[in-house]
Write a protein that holds these residues in place. Sequence first.
Motif, PDB file in Angstrom:
ATOM      1  N   GLU A   1       0.819  -1.222   0.000  1.00 35.58           N
ATOM      2  CA  GLU A   1       0.000   0.000   0.000  1.00 35.58           C
ATOM      3  C   GLU A   1       0.847   1.263   0.000  1.00 35.58           C
ATOM      4  O   GLU A   1       0.359   2.340  -0.292  1.00 35.58           O
TER       5      GLU A   1
ATOM      6  N   LYS B   1      -3.888  13.261  -6.450  1.00 34.24           N
ATOM      7  CA  LYS B   1      -4.690  12.062  -6.232  1.00 34.24           C
ATOM      8  C   LYS B   1      -3.892  10.982  -5.501  1.00 34.24           C
ATOM      9  O   LYS B   1      -4.369  10.362  -4.554  1.00 34.24           O
TER      10      LYS B   1
ATOM     11  N   LYS C   1      -3.425  11.749  -1.933  1.00 38.16           N
ATOM     12  CA  LYS C   1      -4.653  11.513  -1.177  1.00 38.16           C
ATOM     13  C   LYS C   1      -4.753  10.028  -0.802  1.00 38.16           C
ATOM     14  O   LYS C   1      -5.048   9.688   0.345  1.00 38.16           O
ATOM     15  N   LYS C   2      -4.493   9.170  -1.770  1.00 33.60           N
ATOM     16  CA  LYS C   2      -4.536   7.738  -1.498  1.00 33.60           C
ATOM     17  C   LYS C   2      -3.628   7.377  -0.326  1.00 33.60           C
ATOM     18  O   LYS C   2      -3.999   6.641   0.577  1.00 33.60           O
TER      19      LYS C   2
ATOM     20  N   PHE D   1      -2.637   9.291   2.068  1.00 32.43           N
ATOM     21  CA  PHE D   1      -3.055   9.845   3.340  1.00 32.43           C
ATOM     22  C   PHE D   1      -4.457   9.397   3.751  1.00 32.43           C
ATOM     23  O   PHE D   1      -4.934   9.740   4.827  1.00 32.43           O
ATOM     24  N   ASP D   2      -5.099   8.648   2.858  1.00 29.42           N
ATOM     25  CA  ASP D   2      -6.342   8.005   3.250  1.00 29.42           C
ATOM     26  C   ASP D   2      -6.058   6.676   3.933  1.00 29.42           C
ATOM     27  O   ASP D   2      -6.959   6.016   4.445  1.00 29.42           O
ATOM     28  N   LEU D   3      -4.801   6.290   3.919  1.00 28.25           N
ATOM     29  CA  LEU D   3      -4.407   5.040   4.571  1.00 28.25           C
ATOM     30  C   LEU D   3      -4.644   5.140   6.081  1.00 28.25           C
ATOM     31  O   LEU D   3      -4.592   6.217   6.660  1.00 28.25           O
ATOM     32  N   GLU D   4      -4.889   3.998   6.668  1.00 24.90           N
ATOM     33  CA  GLU D   4      -5.062   3.984   8.126  1.00 24.90           C
ATOM     34  C   GLU D   4      -3.844   4.571   8.811  1.00 24.90           C
ATOM     35  O   GLU D   4      -3.940   5.339   9.751  1.00 24.90           O
TER      36      GLU D   4
ATOM     37  N   PRO E   1      -0.975   6.668   7.650  1.00 25.55           N
ATOM     38  CA  PRO E   1      -0.364   7.424   6.545  1.00 25.55           C
ATOM     39  C   PRO E   1       1.129   7.653   6.780  1.00 25.55           C
ATOM     40  O   PRO E   1       1.611   7.589   7.906  1.00 25.55           O
TER      41      PRO E   1
ATOM     42  N   TYR F   1      -1.888  18.715  -2.278  1.00 21.92           N
ATOM     43  CA  TYR F   1      -2.891  17.969  -1.525  1.00 21.92           C
ATOM     44  C   TYR F   1      -2.639  18.099  -0.028  1.00 21.92           C
ATOM     45  O   TYR F   1      -3.568  18.293   0.764  1.00 21.92           O
TER      46      TYR F   1
ATOM     47  N   ILE G   1      -4.998  19.400   3.488  1.00 15.18           N
ATOM     48  CA  ILE G   1      -5.328  18.712   4.738  1.00 15.18           C
ATOM     49  C   ILE G   1      -4.466  19.241   5.887  1.00 15.18           C
ATOM     50  O   ILE G   1      -4.232  18.563   6.895  1.00 15.18           O
TER      51      ILE G   1
END
Lengths: 337, 337
Positions: free
Chosen positions: B215, B229, B232-233, B235-238, B240, B258, B262
């Motif tokens: 991941e 994008k 984002k993927k 930092f969308d990780l459980e 990051p 990005y 945030i």
Amino acid sequence: MVVTKMTIKDIAKKAEVSTASVSRVINNAPNVSEELRKKVMSLIDEVGYKPNSIGKQLRTSKSEKILVVLPTLSNPFYATIIKGIEEECSELNYGVLIAVINLNNELERKYIELLTTKQVDGIISFFSTLAPDEINKMAEAFPYVQCCEPTENTSTSSVSINNKKAAYDAVSYLTSCGHKRIGMISGYYFKTSEREREAGFKEALEKADIAFSEELIVKSDYDYEGGQKACKKLFDLENPPTAIFAVSDTIAIGAMKYLSTINKIVGKDVDIVGFDNATVSKMSSPTVSTVSQPRLELGQTAVSLLMDKIHNSSSINKSVVLPHKLIFRESTGIKFK
Amino acid sequence: MVVTKMTIKDIAKKAEVSTASVSRVINNAPNVSEELRKKVMSLIDEVGYKPNSIGKQLRTSKSEKILVVLPTLSNPFYATIIKGIEEECSELNYGVLIAVINLNNELERKYIELLTTKQVDGIISFFSTLAPDEINKMAEAFPYVQCCEPTENTSTSSVSINNKKAAYDAVSYLTSCGHKRIGMISGYYFKTSEREREAGFKEALEKADIAFSEELIVKSDYDYEGGQKACKKLFDLENPPTAIFAVSDTIAIGAMKYLSTINKIVGKDVDIVGFDNATVSKMSSPTVSTVSQPRLELGQTAVSLLMDKIHNSSSINKSVVLPHKLIFRESTGIKFK
DNA sequence: TTGTAAGCGTTATCAA
DNA sequence: TTGATAACGCTTACAA
């Protein structure tokens, strides 16, 4: 990618026909029997024969290739225009070759020789170091069109936006926002467009009843550092501007950088408009308001003008003007975020 | 720019000598009398005769031109490399033509035909859509060298940096700063370099005793939006990452964009290293730490490898590896400002 | 030192 | 419909 040293003679011998017949098959001539065509074609496919285009060019004086002459490769502005050129040429089965001249007159002449010696059928030039009458003379004898930046006092087919009007529109927007003191960062490289944009700048000031003074136009290199220096000059003035019109987005971003060092907030204390809608203009922060040129269409139009010349040598010179567009982003006030 | 339709025959007739003599004069052959040389030269100058190089090419199978095959024109990374190519070729009196293939296999074949039909003497390719054995076959028969991005499983002369080591160095720097969770934004375009950089990334983690999981590597387009994008993927990780290694500076800048949305501060909350030392990496804010390739030397080396092939067809294939360099800027901590 | 003539790989004219 | 052959502009043995 079959690699053969076969010539038309070899094919002819193998097929037990004349070279003339093979040539007719290759070129889809009307008067060949189906039988002959099949025999020759299958043989060609089998051995992977490719006609030698040097031989063909020598005989026909046609290359089915055009040359794009670029001043530099470091300006990504050209990429999309050339994409338009490629697409158009691809449909017409023309190859597109690119040459970079780096402001080198000798180099430019060398590449133009590809045209005069029939190695390419035409040239689309984005910038020339030649004298106007040299360009005119060449364009009379060979297919040659100018794109974006026609040399002043030349009469060739050409396509570009109306640079004066584009600058006028950009600066008028700034005056309409209430700015009374506007600086311009121009360049000393692309003479034609710069002169026109400066004229548009002055005209917009005049129209808004704002006095113009020479100190408001600062010349710069077309890069980030140039933009910073030029901006400093503007803000070292006794009476610095509250808005800036720059002839490139990179210059504009350099200017923004300088402003941040003197604690001016772009889009609030100072409004900035760049030019070209470069990729970076969307990447900077704040993003840069800019003047966009229709790049794909610029390229496509250049090709059709050139093809006109190639296929009809007496074709009259046309100057096509394409529309520009203002794009509002953060550098001209947060209301446009 | 004198434009004549004169041929060598016309000159010969005017000078009352044979075409062979004129040819000898043009080509600076040793055995011509001073008298003849003067007579012919002055006539040539007078009428502005230029030898038709198509005729010459047909006869000699030499064009004194090379072709640079580019995947795209929109990546300014190539500009400096090509400058190195131009400079080197200019000294050797070789012309440099550029072709853009846009990942189009058919188009690439068309341009390669310029090589197989002797319209250019050699090709420097920055990216190929051909199958490895096709490339090998062609490179055996024609001067062909790969630059920066050799196709895997090919054996041609080539020049590039050590992408694996470069990635290893970049990521090792990040681990040495104490990062335990590092993400990588890779691509799915340049297969070779990406695979190597991913390998270097993993090796650096391993070396620092950091567990790797899939991941952590996210694939992205090579642009600003792609970087956003991909980030984002990550930092969308459980869990990051606290640092990112990106395979291009533009991607890195997208990632930074990005992160700003945030509320992560780059260089403090998150460290980022890009790749290529692109112009934009100095223009963004914060500026981007990056891996620099020796672009000028890359170009120069490619030319000398190619000339080796052109002038000595049995020349052995060489793979030259040039050194990379880490450049520290603001995106990896303010101490490097 | 210079000239004659063949040949590079095609296409196009002319005749068959 | 097909074939023989000259021609495109140049270089290069070979001969003189």
